[in-house]
Every structure is written in structure tokens, then in C-alpha cells.
Motif scaffolding. Structure first.
Motif, mmCIF file in Angstrom:
data_model
loop_
_atom_site.group_PDB
_atom_site.id
_atom_site.type_symbol
_atom_site.label_atom_id
_atom_site.label_comp_id
_atom_site.label_asym_id
_atom_site.label_seq_id
_atom_site.Cartn_x
_atom_site.Cartn_y
_atom_site.Cartn_z
ATOM 1 N N ASN A 122 0.961 -1.322 0.039
ATOM 2 C CA ASN A 122 -0.144 0.023 0.123
ATOM 3 C C ASN A 122 0.777 1.176 0.149
ATOM 4 O OD1 ASN A 122 -2.395 -1.701 -0.082
ATOM 5 N ND2 ASN A 122 -2.975 -1.071 2.156
ATOM 6 N N LEU A 123 2.008 1.182 0.639
ATOM 7 C CA LEU A 123 2.700 2.375 0.759
ATOM 8 C C LEU A 123 3.432 2.658 -0.749
ATOM 9 C CD1 LEU A 123 4.216 4.523 2.330
ATOM 10 C CD2 LEU A 123 6.235 2.860 2.782
ATOM 11 N N ALA A 124 3.579 1.856 -1.405
ATOM 12 C CA ALA A 124 4.156 2.015 -2.708
ATOM 13 C C ALA A 124 2.999 2.531 -3.727
ATOM 14 C CB ALA A 124 4.690 0.657 -3.612
ATOM 15 N N TYR A 125 1.699 2.087 -3.663
ATOM 16 C CA TYR A 125 0.645 2.781 -4.313
ATOM 17 C C TYR A 125 0.539 4.305 -3.825
ATOM 18 C CZ TYR A 125 -0.979 -2.118 -5.086
ATOM 19 O OH TYR A 125 -0.991 -3.393 -5.383
ATOM 20 N N ALA A 126 0.853 4.566 -2.462
ATOM 21 C CA ALA A 126 0.641 5.835 -2.136
ATOM 22 C C ALA A 126 1.652 6.712 -2.638
ATOM 23 C CB ALA A 126 0.622 6.060 -0.557
ATOM 24 N N VAL A 127 2.990 6.173 -2.882
ATOM 25 C CA VAL A 127 3.991 6.998 -3.333
ATOM 26 C C VAL A 127 3.731 7.028 -4.802
ATOM 27 C CG1 VAL A 127 6.406 6.843 -4.230
ATOM 28 C CG2 VAL A 127 5.873 6.124 -1.837
ATOM 29 N N ILE A 128 3.290 6.275 -5.681
ATOM 30 C CA ILE A 128 2.922 6.496 -7.056
ATOM 31 C C ILE A 128 2.003 7.464 -7.232
ATOM 32 C CG2 ILE A 128 2.174 5.292 -9.099
ATOM 33 C CD1 ILE A 128 3.379 2.902 -8.108
ATOM 34 N N PHE A 129 0.889 7.234 -6.548
ATOM 35 C CA PHE A 129 -0.182 8.307 -6.558
ATOM 36 C C PHE A 129 0.383 9.659 -6.203
ATOM 37 C CE2 PHE A 129 -3.258 4.741 -6.373
ATOM 38 C CZ PHE A 129 -3.759 4.702 -7.735
ATOM 39 N N GLY A 130 1.191 9.916 -5.354
ATOM 40 C CA GLY A 130 1.528 10.950 -4.810
ATOM 41 C C GLY A 130 2.471 11.729 -5.939
ATOM 42 N N PHE A 131 3.251 10.943 -6.727
ATOM 43 C CA PHE A 131 4.181 11.346 -7.475
ATOM 44 C C PHE A 131 3.251 11.944 -8.687
ATOM 45 C CE2 PHE A 131 5.787 10.582 -11.906
ATOM 46 C CZ PHE A 131 6.792 11.162 -11.854
ATOM 47 N N VAL A 132 1.920 11.268 -9.215
ATOM 48 C CA VAL A 132 1.054 11.748 -10.187
ATOM 49 C C VAL A 132 0.732 13.212 -9.626
ATOM 50 C CG1 VAL A 132 -1.018 11.279 -11.413
ATOM 51 C CG2 VAL A 132 0.624 9.517 -10.830
ATOM 52 N N ILE A 133 0.211 13.219 -8.296
ATOM 53 C CA ILE A 133 -0.256 14.540 -8.020
ATOM 54 C C ILE A 133 0.818 15.569 -8.003
ATOM 55 C CG2 ILE A 133 -1.258 15.726 -5.963
ATOM 56 C CD1 ILE A 133 -2.273 13.361 -4.958
ATOM 57 N N ALA A 134 1.947 15.274 -7.598
ATOM 58 C CA ALA A 134 3.188 16.441 -7.552
ATOM 59 C C ALA A 134 3.625 16.801 -9.097
ATOM 60 C CB ALA A 134 4.249 15.805 -6.787
ATOM 61 N N THR A 135 3.332 15.775 -9.934
ATOM 62 C CA THR A 135 3.986 16.052 -11.290
ATOM 63 C C THR A 135 2.657 16.487 -12.121
ATOM 64 O OG1 THR A 135 5.448 14.360 -10.972
ATOM 65 C CG2 THR A 135 5.087 15.046 -13.324
ATOM 66 N N GLY A 136 1.744 15.772 -12.251
ATOM 67 C CA GLY A 136 0.796 16.182 -12.988
ATOM 68 C C GLY A 136 -0.129 17.288 -12.679
ATOM 69 N N LEU A 137 -0.198 17.675 -11.453
ATOM 70 C CA LEU A 137 -0.900 18.756 -11.108
ATOM 71 C C LEU A 137 -0.366 20.267 -11.842
ATOM 72 C CD1 LEU A 137 -3.575 20.122 -9.649
ATOM 73 C CD2 LEU A 137 -2.155 20.169 -7.530
ATOM 74 N N PRO A 138 0.785 20.604 -11.571
ATOM 75 C CA PRO A 138 1.391 21.646 -12.049
ATOM 76 C C PRO A 138 1.518 21.511 -13.693
ATOM 77 C CG PRO A 138 3.166 20.411 -10.903
ATOM 78 C CD PRO A 138 1.907 19.705 -10.580
ATOM 79 N N LEU A 139 1.762 20.537 -14.328
ATOM 80 C CA LEU A 139 1.721 20.220 -15.627
ATOM 81 C C LEU A 139 0.599 20.505 -16.280
ATOM 82 C CD1 LEU A 139 4.362 17.293 -16.158
ATOM 83 C CD2 LEU A 139 4.773 19.691 -16.353
ATOM 84 N N ASN A 140 -0.377 19.828 -15.865
ATOM 85 C CA ASN A 140 -1.826 19.841 -16.420
ATOM 86 C C ASN A 140 -2.385 21.505 -16.203
ATOM 87 O OD1 ASN A 140 -2.953 17.249 -17.706
ATOM 88 N ND2 ASN A 140 -1.693 16.691 -16.203
ATOM 89 N N GLY A 141 -2.017 22.101 -14.889
ATOM 90 C CA GLY A 141 -2.466 23.222 -14.984
ATOM 91 C C GLY A 141 -2.093 24.532 -15.465
#
Length: 282
Positions: free
Chosen positions: A3-22
Motif C-alpha cells: 500500500n505504501l508503494a501505491y501511495a508513493v506512485i499516486f503522490g508522484f502523479v499529483i506532484a507532477t501532473g497537477l502543475p503540468l496540467n494546470g
């Protein structure tokens, strides 16, 4: 994968995808006025990605803490937003491919089809379609959550223990998404082949090589989106145990869509008129 790995991957998507898509959405609206069908579809694609990325914060919380204090309805909403992103992204990417196909292969005859108003109508129809599908889908998932004591995102596997109508509903919707994605993939493959053939046959030597490369790169990216991100998570209907892993992989598509915007405008749409003129002279 824990589960911790899932949290890290989804956290990476948020940290990367939010500024890029915004930033991509801001640039699309600020510097590329919405006066082409492709721009309309890209704006809707960016909105779909941003909505998904915001919802991923709840997934990070769940996988990081192992608890879900938000209730069943929040779980359903987050699940629907994820599924809607797969559906809308696949459709909008296909629309972009078809729009480029028409611009390259049928530049003159397709002009009455490639209008901004028709693009907005098509985008609105897509959103209405996914909402309509969400209604019975949400009912089925809610019954599953109430019937069995499951934490959020862990309620898929035991649907066989539910009433036959609920099980059938869940299966039908899963297969609907699978058929939808295979259909969109087929359209993208055909578009790629036709555009590649047209570029090689009709564009003369005065056409810039970078333009040709970027056009085909966009189509290659579209096909990669389907084969790497969209189809595997839809095939999970046959491999339920891999759903969390495939969901993580599918969410990464949000981080790559901004590349599609960049290559579409810098590599193709800024020179669209030149391409249309070259084809018209043939």
C-alpha cells in the motif's frame, strides 16, 4: 506491491501532473485561443486530468493510512472520477487523432466538420455519456459496499457473492469500457496508418522534416497511451487481483498528456495551414 508503494506512485502523479496540467490548461486558454477543434478537445482532456489528479489525494490518504473515514459516497465518487478519466481521455485523444487525420488527408472536404462549435458539442456529448453510465455503475458499487464490509478500493473482488442483477450490472459496465477502448484504439490505428501514408506520399521535399516527425510522434504517443495505460486497467475485468497495480499505471497518463499538447501545437498546429495548402496543390 504494498500500500505504501501505491501511495508513493499516486503522490508522484499529483506532484507532477497537477502543475503540468494546470500550466497546460492556462497556456491553452491564454496563448492558444479556443478556435480549433483540437484545442477544444485538449482543454477538455486537461480538465479531465485535473479532476482525476485532485481526487487522487484521497487514494494517497487511504493507501498511506489504511483507513477510509470519508464514507461510501466519497468512495463511489473517487472511483467514478478515475473511471471517467480513462473513458474521457481515450475519447478525447481519439477525437484529436481524427481531427488531425481530417486536416491532413481531407484538408478541404473536412473543413465544414472541423469547427469549434461542433467540437464543443462533441465534448459535451462525451461528458453526458459518462455521467449516464455513472448512474447504474454507482448503484452497483454502492450495493457492493453495503452488502460486504469492504474498505474503499477493495470492493471489486467479491461481486460474485452479491445478487445476480448487481453482479451482471458490474460485468456489463466493465465490458462496455473494454469494448469502448478497443474501438477507440482501432480508430487511432487506422488514423495513424492513413496519416503516415499521406505524409510519405503527398508532402513534398520542401516540407520540414521536423513537422513530419512531430505529426507522427503525436500519433505514436496516442497509441502508447492506449496500450500502456488504458487497455491494461480495462482488462482487469479478467485479472481482478491486479487492479491496484494497473490503476497506478493508468493514473500516470495524466503526467504525459501535457507532452501531447506541446507537440500538437508547436509541431503541427502552428503549421496546419501550410500543410493544408501543400495538400490542396497536389
Amino acid at each position: 506491491m504494498g500500500n505504501l508503494a501505491y501511495a508513493v506512485i499516486f503522490g508522484f502523479v499529483i506532484a507532477t501532473g497537477l502543475p503540468l496540467n494546470g500550466a497546460s490548461l492556462w497556456i491553452l486558454l491564454r496563448h492558444h485561443t479556443i478556435n480549433s477543434p483540437s484545442a477544444v478537445f485538449m482543454v477538455n482532456l486537461a480538465i479531465s486530468d485535473l479532476v482525476l489528479i485532485v481526487s487522487l489525494t484521497m487514494r494517497v490518504y487511504f493507501y498511506a493510512t489504511g483507513t477510509w473515514p470519508f464514507g461510501n459516497m466519497a468512495c463511489i465518487w473517487v472511483t467514478m472520477l478515475f473511471r471517467n478519466n480513462i473513458r474521457t481521455s481515450s475519447i478525447f485523444i481519439t477525437f484529436i487523432s481524427v481531427d488531425r487525420l481530417l486536416a491532413v488527408v481531407f484538408p478541404l472536404r473536412s473543413r465544414f466538420l472541423r469547427t469549434t462549435s461542433k467540437a464543443w458539442k462533441a465534448a459535451a456529448l462525451v461528458w453526458v455519456m459518462v455521467v449516464v453510465v455513472n448512474i447504474p455503475e454507482s448503484v452497483g458499487f454502492l450495493r457492493t459496499l453495503r452488502k460486504k464490509e469492504h474498505a474503499c478500493f477493495v470492493f471489486y473482488n467479491d461481486t460474485r457473492q452479491l445478487e445476480d442483477d448487481t453482479e451482471t450490472l458490474n460485468v456489463v459496465i466493465d465490458y462496455f469500457q473494454l469494448v469502448l477502448l478497443f474501438t477507440m484504439l482501432a480508430v487511432n490505428i487506422v488514423s495513424t496508418v492513413l496519416v503516415s501514408w499521406t505524409i510519405q506520399r503527398h508532402l513534398n521535399e520542401s516540407a520540414r522534416v521536423n513537422n513530419k516527425v512531430n505529426v507522427m510522434l503525436i500519433f505514436a504517443m496516442n497509441l502508447m497511451m492506449f496500450t500502456v495505460f488504458f487497455l491494461p486497467v480495462s482488462l482487469v475485468v479478467f485479472f481482478e487481483d491486479y487492479r491496484p497495480i494497473l490503476s497506478c499505471i493508468a493514473s500516470l497518463n495524466c503526467c504525459l498528456d501535457p507532452l501531447l499538447y506541446y507537440f500538437s501545437f508547436d509541431g503541427f498546429w502552428k503549421r496546419k495551414e501550410d500543410v493544408d495548402t501543400s495538400l490542396a496543390r497536389e
